[in-house]
Design a protein around this motif. Structure first.
Motif, PDB file in Angstrom:
ATOM      1  N   ASP A 123      44.594 -26.457  31.952  1.00 40.46           N
ATOM      2  CA  ASP A 123      43.693 -26.222  33.096  1.00 40.46           C
ATOM      3  C   ASP A 123      43.965 -24.868  33.746  1.00 40.46           C
ATOM      4  O   ASP A 123      43.039 -24.116  34.042  1.00 40.46           O
ATOM      5  N   GLU A 124      45.254 -24.578  33.980  1.00 45.22           N
ATOM      6  CA  GLU A 124      45.586 -23.318  34.666  1.00 45.22           C
ATOM      7  C   GLU A 124      45.200 -22.110  33.811  1.00 45.22           C
ATOM      8  O   GLU A 124      44.795 -21.079  34.341  1.00 45.22           O
ATOM      9  N   ALA A 125      45.316 -22.251  32.486  1.00 40.45           N
ATOM     10  CA  ALA A 125      44.912 -21.142  31.603  1.00 40.45           C
ATOM     11  C   ALA A 125      43.415 -20.887  31.760  1.00 40.45           C
ATOM     12  O   ALA A 125      42.966 -19.741  31.823  1.00 40.45           O
ATOM     13  N   SER A 168      51.680 -26.744  46.491  1.00 41.20           N
ATOM     14  CA  SER A 168      50.777 -25.639  46.159  1.00 41.20           C
ATOM     15  C   SER A 168      49.510 -26.159  45.487  1.00 41.20           C
ATOM     16  O   SER A 168      48.433 -25.598  45.675  1.00 41.20           O
ATOM     17  N   GLU A 169      49.608 -27.268  44.738  1.00 43.85           N
ATOM     18  CA  GLU A 169      48.392 -27.850  44.151  1.00 43.85           C
ATOM     19  C   GLU A 169      47.494 -28.436  45.243  1.00 43.85           C
ATOM     20  O   GLU A 169      46.283 -28.251  45.229  1.00 43.85           O
ATOM     21  N   LYS A 170      48.094 -29.136  46.194  1.00 46.76           N
ATOM     22  CA  LYS A 170      47.279 -29.761  47.254  1.00 46.76           C
ATOM     23  C   LYS A 170      46.670 -28.709  48.178  1.00 46.76           C
ATOM     24  O   LYS A 170      45.518 -28.824  48.587  1.00 46.76           O
ATOM     25  N   ASP A 204      40.634 -30.286  39.551  1.00 48.86           N
ATOM     26  CA  ASP A 204      41.782 -30.080  38.655  1.00 48.86           C
ATOM     27  C   ASP A 204      43.058 -29.993  39.486  1.00 48.86           C
ATOM     28  O   ASP A 204      44.063 -30.643  39.196  1.00 48.86           O
ATOM     29  N   GLU A 205      43.008 -29.169  40.553  1.00 49.93           N
ATOM     30  CA  GLU A 205      44.213 -28.972  41.378  1.00 49.93           C
ATOM     31  C   GLU A 205      44.611 -30.293  42.051  1.00 49.93           C
ATOM     32  O   GLU A 205      45.798 -30.606  42.161  1.00 49.93           O
ATOM     33  N   ASN A 206      43.606 -31.042  42.462  1.00 50.31           N
ATOM     34  CA  ASN A 206      43.896 -32.326  43.108  1.00 50.31           C
ATOM     35  C   ASN A 206      44.606 -33.277  42.137  1.00 50.31           C
ATOM     36  O   ASN A 206      45.587 -33.927  42.496  1.00 50.31           O
ATOM     37  N   ARG A 207      44.120 -33.323  40.892  1.00 47.60           N
ATOM     38  CA  ARG A 207      44.764 -34.185  39.886  1.00 47.60           C
ATOM     39  C   ARG A 207      46.179 -33.696  39.588  1.00 47.60           C
ATOM     40  O   ARG A 207      47.089 -34.504  39.420  1.00 47.60           O
ATOM     41  N   HIS A 208      46.365 -32.371  39.530  1.00 53.63           N
ATOM     42  CA  HIS A 208      47.720 -31.838  39.295  1.00 53.63           C
ATOM     43  C   HIS A 208      48.657 -32.302  40.419  1.00 53.63           C
ATOM     44  O   HIS A 208      49.789 -32.709  40.172  1.00 53.63           O
ATOM     45  N   GLY A 209      48.154 -32.215  41.648  1.00 52.30           N
ATOM     46  CA  GLY A 209      48.957 -32.658  42.795  1.00 52.30           C
ATOM     47  C   GLY A 209      49.308 -34.143  42.660  1.00 52.30           C
ATOM     48  O   GLY A 209      50.450 -34.549  42.924  1.00 52.30           O
TER      49      GLY A 209
HETATM   50 FE   LIG Z   1      46.821 -26.589  39.413  1.00 54.85          FE
END
Ligand SMILES: [Fe+2]
Ligand SMILES: [Fe+2]
Length: 348
Positions: A123-125, A168-170, A204-209
């Motif tokens: 995802d980050e890529a 940082s993700e949240k 995506d960021e929310n799921r990473h968090g």
């Molecule tokens: Fe992320």
């Protein structure tokens, strides 16, 4: 289209790395691979399953709106945009590198965690790639290979990686969604198409968090000890203060998209603090009458320090501003915290 030569940003001449520059991280992979996540394995598996579905596989595709030229941006706005894209791209790329390295090192000993990290690096890529492509609209690009080799890596022990990356993700989620919702209501400020992509992007960021939260819940001492209360407060404050000081140096960017940087940050801090209340044992009391005024004092001290730096002042001249910054941060840290209803025991 104006015929400008494409410039590759490697390292800005004279650009100085400060505590506020996006960083690259590394950690103790051995310690990480030995983590016993069995007490919350089901939740972690469920999130990895969500990653596998890959909701955003076809999301990051540049549509015809990107074919416009952006030459109508004046020089100042253009530079503001390039800086925004560059900082965001560096931050996303830093996440990609860290997650990829963790995944590679955990493959044998901890395959489930390795898989989760591998999906997050995917995802980050994508995020970093999309931002770098956007930079090419302004005839610049970031040399990510060069960046990988030349940037200094900061070491963080695994437990600190968890607090810091969860936050940082949240905070990333709240930043993207706040900008998206604001521009949805005020489309006249949507001066560049990338903001239209923020809604699914921030999921995506929310799921990473959520992934980091699930891993932290499998490591109860990270959440239910006295020490964990101190670290929760420390990381909340660090992440909030860093964002506040960074954004208040870039109010022009926010006003270009119709936002007041200070109000934006206050909203994001409140929301991220509230989200963290579903995981951390304590959160900050952002409604305390001294909270935001003290954060403002930190900002003022930071502005003074930047000015003194430009004037080539010596350390002695900077002492009063450093003192103001440190005392304000101390006061912020020691404001009474709010107990959350979450007390993680071996049973939950
Ligand atoms: Fe992320
Ligand atoms: Fe990202």
């Amino acid at each position: 289209m104006v015929a400008t030569t494409k410039k590759t940003i490697e390292n800005k001449p004279g650009a100085k790395e400060t505590l506020l520059t996006p960083r690259f991280y590394t950690t103790n992979f051995k310690e990480l691979s030995a983590l016993d996540i069995s007490s919350n394995r089901e939740e972690i598996e469920a999130i990895v399953e969500e990653f596998r579905i890959d909701y955003n596989r076809d999301h990051f595709i540049r549509d015809k709106e990107f074919l416009n030229t952006w030459d109508f941006f004046d020089e100042k706005t253009r530079n503001i945009f390039i800086e925004f894209l560059e900082r965001s791209c560096t931050a996303e790329f830093s996440g990609f590198l860290l997650y990829k390295e963790i995944s590679r090192n955990l493959k044998k000993e901890n395959p489930l965690l390795a898989e989760g990290f591998s999906f997050m690096s995917r995802d980050e890529a994508r995020h970093a790639g999309f931002l770098n492509k956007a930079m090419s609209d302004f005839n610049v690009s970031l040399d990510l290979g060069f960046l990988t080799k030349t940037r200094k890596y900061t070491f963080f022990a695994p437990k600190f990686i968890f607090y810091a990356t969860y936050l940082s993700e949240k905070i990333g989620y709240w930043r993207y969604i706040t900008i998206y919702r604001h521009l949805e209501k005020n489309p006249n400020f949507r001066v560049y198409p990338i903001f239209r992509f923020f809604e699914s992007w921030c999921q995506d960021e929310n799921r990473h968090g959520d992934f980091f939260a699930a891993v932290m819940k499998s490591q109860k001492p990270l959440l239910n000890t006295y020490e964990s209360r101190l670290w929760s407060k420390f990381f909340l404050l660090s992440v909030f203060a860093t964002m506040y000081l960074n954004d208040l140096q870039r109010t022009d960017f926010y006003s270009t998209i119709g936002l007041d940087a200070k109000q934006f940050d206050i909203h994001v801090i409140r929301k991220t603090n509230q989200s963290s209340g579903t995981l951390f044992p304590v959160i900050l009391d952002v409604d305390h009458p001294e909270f935001f005024p003290l954060l403002e004092d930190c900002h003022q001290a930071n502005v003074e320090l930047i000015l003194l730096e430009k004037e080539n002042s010596n350390f002695l001249q900077k002492i009063p501003s450093y003192f103001k910054m440190v005392t304000s941060l101390f006061k912020l840290y020691f404001l009474p915290a709010i107990e959350t209803k979450y007390s993680w025991t071996e049973r939950n």
